[in-house]
Design a protein around this motif. Structure first.
Motif, PDB file in Angstrom:
ATOM      1  N   ALA A 115      14.079 -11.773   1.161  1.00 60.52           N
ATOM      2  CA  ALA A 115      14.564 -10.709   0.274  1.00 60.52           C
ATOM      3  C   ALA A 115      13.452 -10.282  -0.681  1.00 60.52           C
ATOM      4  O   ALA A 115      13.305  -9.096  -0.986  1.00 60.52           O
ATOM      5  N   GLY A 116      12.646 -11.261  -1.122  1.00 59.89           N
ATOM      6  CA  GLY A 116      11.544 -10.940  -2.031  1.00 59.89           C
ATOM      7  C   GLY A 116      10.584  -9.944  -1.393  1.00 59.89           C
ATOM      8  O   GLY A 116      10.210  -8.920  -2.001  1.00 59.89           O
ATOM      9  N   ILE A 117      10.240 -10.206  -0.142  1.00 57.27           N
ATOM     10  CA  ILE A 117       9.268  -9.328   0.530  1.00 57.27           C
ATOM     11  C   ILE A 117       9.914  -7.976   0.865  1.00 57.27           C
ATOM     12  O   ILE A 117       9.245  -6.945   0.893  1.00 57.27           O
ATOM     13  N   ALA A 118      11.244  -7.994   1.068  1.00 61.49           N
ATOM     14  CA  ALA A 118      11.948  -6.724   1.334  1.00 61.49           C
ATOM     15  C   ALA A 118      11.921  -5.835   0.084  1.00 61.49           C
ATOM     16  O   ALA A 118      11.706  -4.626   0.175  1.00 61.49           O
ATOM     17  N   VAL A 119      12.115  -6.458  -1.089  1.00 60.06           N
ATOM     18  CA  VAL A 119      12.057  -5.688  -2.341  1.00 60.06           C
ATOM     19  C   VAL A 119      10.632  -5.170  -2.554  1.00 60.06           C
ATOM     20  O   VAL A 119      10.407  -4.015  -2.949  1.00 60.06           O
ATOM     21  N   GLU A 120       9.659  -6.018  -2.244  1.00 57.55           N
ATOM     22  CA  GLU A 120       8.266  -5.572  -2.352  1.00 57.55           C
ATOM     23  C   GLU A 120       7.997  -4.372  -1.451  1.00 57.55           C
ATOM     24  O   GLU A 120       7.281  -3.446  -1.836  1.00 57.55           O
ATOM     25  N   ASP A 121       8.552  -4.403  -0.216  1.00 56.97           N
ATOM     26  CA  ASP A 121       8.388  -3.265   0.701  1.00 56.97           C
ATOM     27  C   ASP A 121       8.743  -1.968  -0.013  1.00 56.97           C
ATOM     28  O   ASP A 121       7.999  -0.985   0.035  1.00 56.97           O
ATOM     29  N   ALA A 122       9.924  -2.003  -0.669  1.00 58.33           N
ATOM     30  CA  ALA A 122      10.419  -0.787  -1.320  1.00 58.33           C
ATOM     31  C   ALA A 122       9.499  -0.379  -2.472  1.00 58.33           C
ATOM     32  O   ALA A 122       9.192   0.814  -2.639  1.00 58.33           O
ATOM     33  N   LEU A 123       9.019  -1.365  -3.235  1.00 61.73           N
ATOM     34  CA  LEU A 123       8.167  -1.042  -4.389  1.00 61.73           C
ATOM     35  C   LEU A 123       6.823  -0.480  -3.936  1.00 61.73           C
ATOM     36  O   LEU A 123       6.332   0.513  -4.493  1.00 61.73           O
ATOM     37  N   VAL A 124       6.228  -1.123  -2.919  1.00 59.73           N
ATOM     38  CA  VAL A 124       4.922  -0.664  -2.437  1.00 59.73           C
ATOM     39  C   VAL A 124       5.074   0.736  -1.829  1.00 59.73           C
ATOM     40  O   VAL A 124       4.244   1.630  -2.056  1.00 59.73           O
ATOM     41  N   LEU A 125       6.154   0.931  -1.080  1.00 55.44           N
ATOM     42  CA  LEU A 125       6.378   2.234  -0.464  1.00 55.44           C
ATOM     43  C   LEU A 125       6.534   3.316  -1.537  1.00 55.44           C
ATOM     44  O   LEU A 125       5.970   4.417  -1.415  1.00 55.44           O
ATOM     45  N   ALA A 126       7.266   3.000  -2.592  1.00 51.71           N
ATOM     46  CA  ALA A 126       7.462   3.980  -3.668  1.00 51.71           C
ATOM     47  C   ALA A 126       6.115   4.310  -4.330  1.00 51.71           C
ATOM     48  O   ALA A 126       5.815   5.482  -4.610  1.00 51.71           O
ATOM     49  N   GLU A 127       5.282   3.283  -4.557  1.00 51.89           N
ATOM     50  CA  GLU A 127       3.970   3.539  -5.166  1.00 51.89           C
ATOM     51  C   GLU A 127       3.115   4.434  -4.271  1.00 51.89           C
ATOM     52  O   GLU A 127       2.459   5.360  -4.735  1.00 51.89           O
ATOM     53  N   GLU A 128       3.133   4.127  -2.965  1.00 51.88           N
ATOM     54  CA  GLU A 128       2.292   4.918  -2.051  1.00 51.88           C
ATOM     55  C   GLU A 128       2.829   6.340  -1.906  1.00 51.88           C
ATOM     56  O   GLU A 128       2.057   7.286  -1.746  1.00 51.88           O
ATOM     57  N   LEU A 129       4.147   6.496  -1.972  1.00 50.19           N
ATOM     58  CA  LEU A 129       4.728   7.849  -1.930  1.00 50.19           C
ATOM     59  C   LEU A 129       4.236   8.683  -3.107  1.00 50.19           C
ATOM     60  O   LEU A 129       3.957   9.883  -2.976  1.00 50.19           O
ATOM     61  N   ALA A 130       4.115   8.014  -4.268  1.00 47.95           N
ATOM     62  CA  ALA A 130       3.674   8.727  -5.461  1.00 47.95           C
ATOM     63  C   ALA A 130       2.187   9.087  -5.387  1.00 47.95           C
ATOM     64  O   ALA A 130       1.734  10.030  -6.035  1.00 47.95           O
ATOM     65  N   ARG A 131       1.415   8.353  -4.560  1.00 45.49           N
ATOM     66  CA  ARG A 131      -0.037   8.546  -4.514  1.00 45.49           C
ATOM     67  C   ARG A 131      -0.481   9.577  -3.489  1.00 45.49           C
ATOM     68  O   ARG A 131      -1.564  10.115  -3.582  1.00 45.49           O
ATOM     69  N   HIS A 132       0.336   9.773  -2.450  1.00 43.41           N
ATOM     70  CA  HIS A 132      -0.127  10.581  -1.308  1.00 43.41           C
ATOM     71  C   HIS A 132       0.708  11.841  -1.148  1.00 43.41           C
ATOM     72  O   HIS A 132       1.859  11.888  -1.574  1.00 43.41           O
ATOM     73  N   ARG A 133       0.112  12.831  -0.452  1.00 47.04           N
ATOM     74  CA  ARG A 133       0.805  14.113  -0.343  1.00 47.04           C
ATOM     75  C   ARG A 133       1.604  14.217   0.951  1.00 47.04           C
ATOM     76  O   ARG A 133       2.509  15.039   1.052  1.00 47.04           O
ATOM     77  N   THR A 134       1.269  13.382   1.970  1.00 50.93           N
ATOM     78  CA  THR A 134       2.006  13.515   3.240  1.00 50.93           C
ATOM     79  C   THR A 134       2.663  12.185   3.603  1.00 50.93           C
ATOM     80  O   THR A 134       2.212  11.103   3.189  1.00 50.93           O
ATOM     81  N   VAL A 135       3.718  12.306   4.404  1.00 47.28           N
ATOM     82  CA  VAL A 135       4.421  11.102   4.876  1.00 47.28           C
ATOM     83  C   VAL A 135       3.471  10.248   5.706  1.00 47.28           C
ATOM     84  O   VAL A 135       3.434   9.022   5.597  1.00 47.28           O
ATOM     85  N   ARG A 136       2.673  10.909   6.525  1.00 44.59           N
ATOM     86  CA  ARG A 136       1.748  10.188   7.390  1.00 44.59           C
ATOM     87  C   ARG A 136       0.766   9.331   6.581  1.00 44.59           C
ATOM     88  O   ARG A 136       0.546   8.156   6.876  1.00 44.59           O
ATOM     89  N   GLU A 137       0.184   9.936   5.565  1.00 41.75           N
ATOM     90  CA  GLU A 137      -0.755   9.183   4.704  1.00 41.75           C
ATOM     91  C   GLU A 137      -0.026   8.043   3.985  1.00 41.75           C
ATOM     92  O   GLU A 137      -0.542   6.934   3.853  1.00 41.75           O
TER      93      GLU A 137
END
Ligand SMILES: Cc1cc2nc3c(=O)[nH]c(=O)nc-3n(C[C@H](O)[C@H](O)[C@H](O)COP(=O)(O)OP(=O)(O)OC[C@H]3O[C@@H](n4cnc5c(N)ncnc54)[C@H](O)[C@@H]3O)c2cc1C
Length: 188
Positions: A115-137
Motif C-alpha cells: 500500500a505504501g508503494i501504491a500511495v507513492e505511485d500516485a504521488l510521483v505520478l501527480a508530481e510528474e503530471l505537474a512537470r510535463h506538458r504531455t501524457v507521454r512525457e
C-alpha cells in the motif's frame, strides 16, 4: 483475524524461528490483526476448518499469541488466502492509460509495503503530471523514476518469503527486511 490491541503494543511485531511465521499489525487504537504464514501444498481449507487449523498453528507460541489463541472460536472471522505476486513486464502504460498500485506490481506482504508503494505511485505520478506538458512525457518520467522502486519492493518481498520457506535463520531474514526498509526511506 482481528484481536484487541493490548496496552503497550505500539508497532508491527513478527516472530521468526518457530514452525510458522506469526505476527501482528496494529490498525487502530484498539485493534490489530494477527497473521500467520504457513507453507502448504496448494489447497483450499474449507471455512469450517479454519478456527481449528489456526489454533493448532499457534499452539507452540506463548505471550499475547497464546491469549489470542484462547479467544478463537467457531465464529472467529479468519481471512485465509494464498500469497501470490505477479511480474508484469513494462511498460505499465499504453496510450493515455497507466497501471499503478497492485494492478501493476502486486506483491506478497512480507515487506508490508504494497500500500505504501501504491500511495507513492500516485504521488510521483501527480508530481510528474505537474512537470510535463504531455501524457507521454509524464508516463515516461514516472516510469523512469518509480518502476524500479516498485520492482524492488516485489523482489525483496519474494526474497523474504523464500527465506521464510527455507526456515533460514531469523537474522538472515531480518537482514533483508532491514536492508530493504533502509533503501525505501531514501528520497524518491
Ligand atoms: C495480508 C496482507 C497484508 C498487507 N499488509 C500491508 C501492510 O502492512 N502495509 C502495506 O503497505 N501494504 C500491505 N498490504 C498490501 C496492500 O493491501 C496492497 O498493496 C494495496 O491495498 C494495493 O492498493 P491498490 O489500490 O493498488 O489495490 P486494492 O487495494 O486492491 O484496490 C483495488 C480496488 O478496486 C476495486 N475493483 C476491482 N475491480 C473493479 C472493477 N472492475 N470495478 C470497480 N472497482 C474494482 C476492488 O474492489 C478494490 O477496492 C498487505 C496485503 C495483504 C494481502
Amino acid at each position: 483475524m482481528f484481536v484487541p490491541r493490548p496496552p503497550g503494543v505500539e508497532s508491527r511485531h513478527y516472530f521468526l524461528g518457530g514452525p510458522v511465521k506469526v505476527g501482528w499489525t496494529p490498525v487502530s487504537a484498539t485493534q490489530m490483526y494477527l497473521f500467520v504464514v504457513e507453507r502448504t501444498e496448494r489447497r483450499v481449507r474449507p471455512p469450517e476448518e479454519l478456527p481449528g487449523a489456526l489454533a493448532d498453528l499457534l499452539k507452540p507460541y506463548g505471550g499475547h499469541v497464546a491469549a489470542f489463541r484462547e479467544s478463537i472460536g467457531p465464529d472467529t472471522e479468519i481471512a485465509y488466502r494464498p500469497l501470490e505476486s505477479f511480474d508484469l513486464p513494462g511498460p505499465w502504460h499504453r496510450g493515455r492509460v497507466i497501471l499503478i498500485g497492485d494492478a501493476a506490481h502486486p506483491t506478497t506482504p512480507q515487506l508490508a509495503s504494497g500500500a505504501g508503494i501504491a500511495v507513492e505511485d500516485a504521488l510521483v505520478l501527480a508530481e510528474e503530471l505537474a512537470r510535463h506538458r504531455t501524457v507521454r512525457e509524464t508516463f515516461g518520467a514516472y516510469s523512469a523514476r518509480h518502476e524500479q522502486r516498485c520492482r524492488f519492493v516485489v523482489d525483496s518481498s519474494i526474497e523474504i518469503g523464500r527465506l521464510e520457506q527455507q526456515q533460514a535463520p531469523p537474522a538472515a531474514q531480518t537482514a533483508v527486511v532491514e536492508r530493504a526498509l533502509a533503501r525505501l526511506v531514501e528520497p524518491i
